[in-house]
Design an enzyme around this catalytic site. Sequence first.
Site, PDB file in Angstrom:
ATOM      1  N   GLY A  15      29.452   0.177 -13.060  1.00 16.15           N
ATOM      2  CA  GLY A  15      29.304  -1.069 -12.310  1.00 16.15           C
ATOM      3  C   GLY A  15      28.299  -0.943 -11.183  1.00 16.15           C
ATOM      4  O   GLY A  15      27.475  -1.844 -10.960  1.00 16.15           O
ATOM      5  N   TYR A 151      43.735   1.049 -25.959  1.00 18.08           N
ATOM      6  CA  TYR A 151      42.400   0.774 -25.417  1.00 18.08           C
ATOM      7  C   TYR A 151      41.499   0.140 -26.467  1.00 18.08           C
ATOM      8  O   TYR A 151      40.834  -0.878 -26.212  1.00 18.08           O
ATOM      9  CB  TYR A 151      41.787   2.077 -24.904  1.00 18.08           C
ATOM     10  CG  TYR A 151      40.355   1.962 -24.447  1.00 18.08           C
ATOM     11  CD1 TYR A 151      40.052   1.459 -23.179  1.00 18.08           C
ATOM     12  CD2 TYR A 151      39.303   2.366 -25.269  1.00 18.08           C
ATOM     13  CE1 TYR A 151      38.731   1.361 -22.754  1.00 18.08           C
ATOM     14  CE2 TYR A 151      37.990   2.268 -24.850  1.00 18.08           C
ATOM     15  CZ  TYR A 151      37.714   1.763 -23.596  1.00 18.08           C
ATOM     16  OH  TYR A 151      36.406   1.662 -23.183  1.00 18.08           O
TER      17      TYR A 151
END
Length: 283
Positions: A15, A151
């Site tokens: 990010g 996941y």
Amino acid sequence: MKKVVLVTGTSTGLGIAIAVQAAQAGHVVYASMRNTGKRGALDAQVEAAGVTLSVLPLDVQDTASIESAVETIIAEQGRIDVLVNNAGMGYARSLEQAEEADIQKILDINYMGVARCTKAVMPHMRKARSGHVINISSVGGLVGQPFNEVYCGAKFAVEGLTESMASYITPAFGIHFTAVEPGGIASEFANTVLDQINQTGGMLEDEYLPILQKYVSGSQSRQDTGAYQSADEVAAVVMRVMAAENPPVRTRTSDWSEAFTKLKTELDPDGRKQQALVVEQIL
């Protein structure tokens, strides 16, 4: 062209790299995170890069938080050109061993978080008849892997969301959707696999243990095979996708991830053929 870019999950790793590289490319960047008290790593890299960006609180598990962040950007810029759904978390545990609360959390952050953020920007992009939603998926969104079923299930859902929206919103409103599929981020390796297993009860003494030990050993050895990239390398792929005039529906980020998913992607590497076929046969 300067774009207004919203990136989620910018307190760590990928990010941060995406936010910084977008700012370096001259875009107006809003870097968001659940707790802005954890912006130290982002601020350090922003300063080192000599760029500027804005930081907003945004919790992908909280619709009101998302809407507030989007409204702030619209009030200040009048538009959002690109949403990068980066916020997420890994999980390594067999379904049989997993606590239901953990399953719900993984699905809520990795899938519902993407859906909530996308839903919040859609009215503004649709009004503008342009925009781009970039979802950070994974090779785990294409290929199921041991101890990653929870996941991978969430990432498969992100892939389905991306493909489905691209099938009708792109031709109707000019809004693009792309799933970016890395193999793994080297800088975050220590915070995955072993750490996550330990944080969710450790290695249990049961019939799964020898298989899990083999999986963990393999994860460690794969660091030298090209499976893991740096956050900057993956962010550079996101930048290329962001700059594309006709962006792909999906893209891998390395030779390793291409080879790993080849059996599922070889006939249609960028997803455009499937997108066209769906439009032809359903719309």
